[in-house]
Design a protein around this motif. Structure first.
Motif, PDB file in Angstrom:
ATOM      1  N   VAL A  55      47.455  25.601  60.796  1.00 29.90           N
ATOM      2  CA  VAL A  55      46.839  24.250  60.177  1.00 29.90           C
ATOM      3  C   VAL A  55      47.448  24.009  58.897  1.00 29.90           C
ATOM      4  CG1 VAL A  55      45.741  22.136  60.163  1.00 29.90           C
ATOM      5  CG2 VAL A  55      44.927  24.040  61.676  1.00 29.90           C
ATOM      6  N   TYR A  56      48.035  23.023  58.897  1.00 28.39           N
ATOM      7  CA  TYR A  56      49.065  23.065  57.372  1.00 28.39           C
ATOM      8  C   TYR A  56      47.768  22.107  56.212  1.00 28.39           C
ATOM      9  CZ  TYR A  56      52.812  25.170  57.996  1.00 28.39           C
ATOM     10  OH  TYR A  56      53.836  25.885  58.381  1.00 28.39           O
ATOM     11  N   PRO A  57      47.336  22.460  55.204  1.00 32.83           N
ATOM     12  CA  PRO A  57      46.190  22.001  54.521  1.00 32.83           C
ATOM     13  C   PRO A  57      46.296  19.843  54.574  1.00 32.83           C
ATOM     14  CG  PRO A  57      47.884  23.325  52.886  1.00 32.83           C
ATOM     15  CD  PRO A  57      48.158  23.356  54.104  1.00 32.83           C
ATOM     16  N   ASN A  58      47.247  19.463  55.234  1.00 26.06           N
ATOM     17  CA  ASN A  58      47.698  18.222  55.578  1.00 26.06           C
ATOM     18  C   ASN A  58      46.835  18.079  56.530  1.00 26.06           C
ATOM     19  OD1 ASN A  58      49.804  18.719  57.269  1.00 26.06           O
ATOM     20  ND2 ASN A  58      50.824  17.010  56.016  1.00 26.06           N
ATOM     21  N   GLY A  59      46.382  18.669  57.394  1.00 22.51           N
ATOM     22  CA  GLY A  59      45.598  18.792  58.408  1.00 22.51           C
ATOM     23  C   GLY A  59      46.776  18.623  59.726  1.00 22.51           C
ATOM     24  N   THR A  60      48.340  18.840  59.379  1.00 23.25           N
ATOM     25  CA  THR A  60      48.960  18.747  60.487  1.00 23.25           C
ATOM     26  C   THR A  60      49.018  20.284  61.281  1.00 23.25           C
ATOM     27  OG1 THR A  60      50.423  18.066  59.265  1.00 23.25           O
ATOM     28  CG2 THR A  60      51.279  19.467  61.444  1.00 23.25           C
ATOM     29  N   VAL A  61      48.329  19.599  62.490  1.00 15.49           N
ATOM     30  CA  VAL A  61      48.422  21.132  63.573  1.00 15.49           C
ATOM     31  C   VAL A  61      49.963  21.756  63.579  1.00 15.49           C
ATOM     32  CG1 VAL A  61      47.726  22.338  65.697  1.00 15.49           C
ATOM     33  CG2 VAL A  61      45.764  20.175  64.131  1.00 15.49           C
ATOM     34  N   ALA A  62      50.280  22.615  63.267  1.00 15.78           N
ATOM     35  CA  ALA A  62      51.825  22.941  63.310  1.00 15.78           C
ATOM     36  C   ALA A  62      51.408  24.309  64.554  1.00 15.78           C
ATOM     37  CB  ALA A  62      51.943  23.798  62.121  1.00 15.78           C
ATOM     38  N   VAL A  63      50.471  24.856  64.873  1.00 13.53           N
ATOM     39  CA  VAL A  63      51.360  26.286  66.169  1.00 13.53           C
ATOM     40  C   VAL A  63      49.310  26.511  66.294  1.00 13.53           C
ATOM     41  CG1 VAL A  63      51.021  28.300  66.513  1.00 13.53           C
ATOM     42  CG2 VAL A  63      52.827  27.223  65.043  1.00 13.53           C
ATOM     43  N   GLY A 120      62.432  24.833  72.006  1.00 15.34           N
ATOM     44  CA  GLY A 120      61.755  23.334  71.731  1.00 15.34           C
ATOM     45  C   GLY A 120      62.049  22.516  69.771  1.00 15.34           C
ATOM     46  N   PRO A 121      61.806  21.302  70.750  1.00 14.27           N
ATOM     47  CA  PRO A 121      62.328  20.541  69.479  1.00 14.27           C
ATOM     48  C   PRO A 121      61.997  20.809  68.122  1.00 14.27           C
ATOM     49  CG  PRO A 121      60.562  20.130  70.812  1.00 14.27           C
ATOM     50  CD  PRO A 121      60.588  20.967  71.692  1.00 14.27           C
ATOM     51  N   SER A 122      62.348  19.738  66.874  1.00 13.96           N
ATOM     52  CA  SER A 122      62.415  20.146  66.232  1.00 13.96           C
ATOM     53  C   SER A 122      60.896  20.097  65.370  1.00 13.96           C
ATOM     54  CB  SER A 122      63.650  19.997  65.023  1.00 13.96           C
ATOM     55  OG  SER A 122      63.510  18.884  65.248  1.00 13.96           O
ATOM     56  N   GLY A 123      59.999  20.240  65.084  1.00 16.95           N
ATOM     57  CA  GLY A 123      58.666  20.205  64.582  1.00 16.95           C
ATOM     58  C   GLY A 123      57.543  20.102  65.145  1.00 16.95           C
ATOM     59  N   CYS A 124      57.832  21.420  66.738  1.00 15.21           N
ATOM     60  CA  CYS A 124      57.229  22.409  67.294  1.00 15.21           C
ATOM     61  C   CYS A 124      56.634  23.681  66.828  1.00 15.21           C
ATOM     62  CB  CYS A 124      57.928  22.501  68.207  1.00 15.21           C
ATOM     63  SG  CYS A 124      58.790  23.814  68.482  1.00 15.21           S
ATOM     64  N   GLY A 125      57.006  23.849  66.052  1.00 17.89           N
ATOM     65  CA  GLY A 125      56.529  24.510  65.067  1.00 17.89           C
ATOM     66  C   GLY A 125      57.219  26.314  65.273  1.00 17.89           C
ATOM     67  N   LYS A 126      58.068  26.877  65.608  1.00 19.98           N
ATOM     68  CA  LYS A 126      58.858  27.215  65.534  1.00 19.98           C
ATOM     69  C   LYS A 126      59.302  27.982  63.857  1.00 19.98           C
ATOM     70  CE  LYS A 126      62.484  24.929  67.011  1.00 19.98           C
ATOM     71  NZ  LYS A 126      62.991  24.333  67.555  1.00 19.98           N
ATOM     72  N   SER A 127      58.994  27.518  63.961  1.00 16.96           N
ATOM     73  CA  SER A 127      59.368  28.291  62.005  1.00 16.96           C
ATOM     74  C   SER A 127      58.016  28.342  61.474  1.00 16.96           C
ATOM     75  CB  SER A 127      60.175  27.238  61.062  1.00 16.96           C
ATOM     76  OG  SER A 127      61.189  26.772  61.418  1.00 16.96           O
ATOM     77  N   THR A 128      57.192  27.817  61.545  1.00 20.31           N
ATOM     78  CA  THR A 128      55.897  27.803  61.548  1.00 20.31           C
ATOM     79  C   THR A 128      55.176  29.805  62.074  1.00 20.31           C
ATOM     80  OG1 THR A 128      55.129  25.955  60.724  1.00 20.31           O
ATOM     81  CG2 THR A 128      53.179  27.605  61.324  1.00 20.31           C
ATOM     82  N   ILE A 129      55.704  29.737  63.259  1.00 22.72           N
ATOM     83  CA  ILE A 129      55.812  31.674  63.404  1.00 22.72           C
ATOM     84  C   ILE A 129      55.916  32.210  62.556  1.00 22.72           C
ATOM     85  CG2 ILE A 129      55.570  32.888  65.693  1.00 22.72           C
ATOM     86  CD1 ILE A 129      55.280  30.556  67.791  1.00 22.72           C
ATOM     87  N   PRO A 143      56.422  20.435  71.860  1.00 17.14           N
ATOM     88  CA  PRO A 143      55.902  19.270  70.069  1.00 17.14           C
ATOM     89  C   PRO A 143      55.096  18.945  70.192  1.00 17.14           C
ATOM     90  CG  PRO A 143      57.051  17.465  71.991  1.00 17.14           C
ATOM     91  CD  PRO A 143      56.636  19.502  72.399  1.00 17.14           C
ATOM     92  N   ARG A 144      54.281  19.629  69.171  1.00 13.47           N
ATOM     93  CA  ARG A 144      53.130  18.468  68.235  1.00 13.47           C
ATOM     94  C   ARG A 144      51.810  18.518  69.370  1.00 13.47           C
ATOM     95  NH1 ARG A 144      53.612  14.820  63.831  1.00 13.47           N
ATOM     96  NH2 ARG A 144      56.170  15.049  63.567  1.00 13.47           N
ATOM     97  N   PRO A 145      50.464  19.869  69.191  1.00 12.21           N
ATOM     98  CA  PRO A 145      50.875  20.813  68.483  1.00 12.21           C
ATOM     99  C   PRO A 145      51.475  21.902  69.144  1.00 12.21           C
ATOM    100  CG  PRO A 145      48.607  20.157  70.075  1.00 12.21           C
ATOM    101  CD  PRO A 145      49.196  19.283  70.376  1.00 12.21           C
TER     102      PRO A 145
END
Ligand code: ADP
Ligand code: ADP
Length: 226
Positions: free
Chosen positions: A12-20, A37-46, A210-212
């Protein structure tokens, strides 16, 4: 040991986004695993968590039986980005040997290892060239060589071929498969939003929602082709 072990991994990013959210996944030696997965689905975060660039906020993540940061220090993980990030003022050889220079490997050994890596990607005649003299595909080959130079156990690739034209992309896909097949221990984690690329390249596909970001399905690809 498992090469990568994720248990209820969350970010969960500090702004509250649940990325993974609650990702459970075990990656074994020699796999070629694509996250699709589509962009924004948390691949880069993983990926950032696996390389220790970003910390998980929940669950467990182990890389090569240790923490992501420790694995990175041991040169167990190497990263290839879409924008190749070569240093423009250094030759191809110096760019490729940079990870070894940072680890204090002596010059002669560095050169030999960088030449080996350049040969793997078909760039051995371009060691003295500057990055601006290379085409997009060759720049990508150089950054793959830079990732391979420290003989990582895990090669992480985040949409590496996304910016290339179709023909160059297909050529590089085949070259990457060749490199991977030459080393039965080499494990590749590859991010793409392209389902065809995922099925073409990998032995297993993790389909993300996508999200989360969750892993919705894990699909074995029994016969890697061609
Ligand atoms: P992908 O690689 O699948 O496109 P990312 O991992 O980049 O997805 O992003 C997953 C989600 O987290 C997106 O909604 C994105 O906007 C958000 N995100 C990514 N990085 C940050 C950050 N540093 N701070 C806040 N939100 C972020
Ligand atoms: P970003 O928002 O850029 O993704 P984070 O907010 O996730 O970064 O990172 C917070 C801090 O946690 C960073 O200083 C990072 O160095 C650190 N960190 C990185 N890996 C880990 C880890 N495995 N466990 C705990 N903290 C970590």
């Amino acid at each position: 040991i498992e090469w990568v072990r994720m248990e209820r991994l969350s970010k969960v990013y500090p702004n509250g986004t649940v990325a993974v959210q609650d990702v459970n996944l075990t990656i074994r030696e020699g796999e070629f695993l694509c996250f699709v997965g589509p962009s924004g689905c948390g691949k880069s975060t993983i990926f950032k968590m696996i390389t220790g660039l970003s910390g998980p906020t929940g669950g467990t993540l182990e890389v090569m039986g240790t923490s992501p940061k420790q694995a990175r220090k041991q040169s167990d993980t190497a990263f290839v980005f879409q924008d190749h990030t070569l240093l423009p003022w250094s030759s191809v050889l110096d760019n490729v040997s940079l990870p070894l220079a940072l680890r204090g490997v002596p010059r002669k050994e560095r050169k030999a290892e960088a030449e080996r890596a350049l040969e793997l990607v078909g760039l051995k005649d371009y060691a003295k060239a500057m990055p601006r003299q290379l085409s997009g595909g060759m720049k990508m080959r150089a950054s793959i060589a830079r990732a391979l130079v420290s003989k990582p156990k895990l090669l992480l690739m985040d949409e590496p071929f996304g910016a290339l034209d179709e023909i160059t992309r297909q050529t590089l896909q085949l070259e990457l498969l060749d490199i991977w097949r030459q080393d039965p221990k080499m494990t590749v984690l590859f991010v793409t939003h392209n389902v065809f690329e995922a099925v073409f390249l990998s032995t297993r596909v993790a389909v993300m929602t996508p999200r989360p970001g969750k892993v919705a399905a894990l699909v074995d690809v029994p016969v890697p082709f061609p």
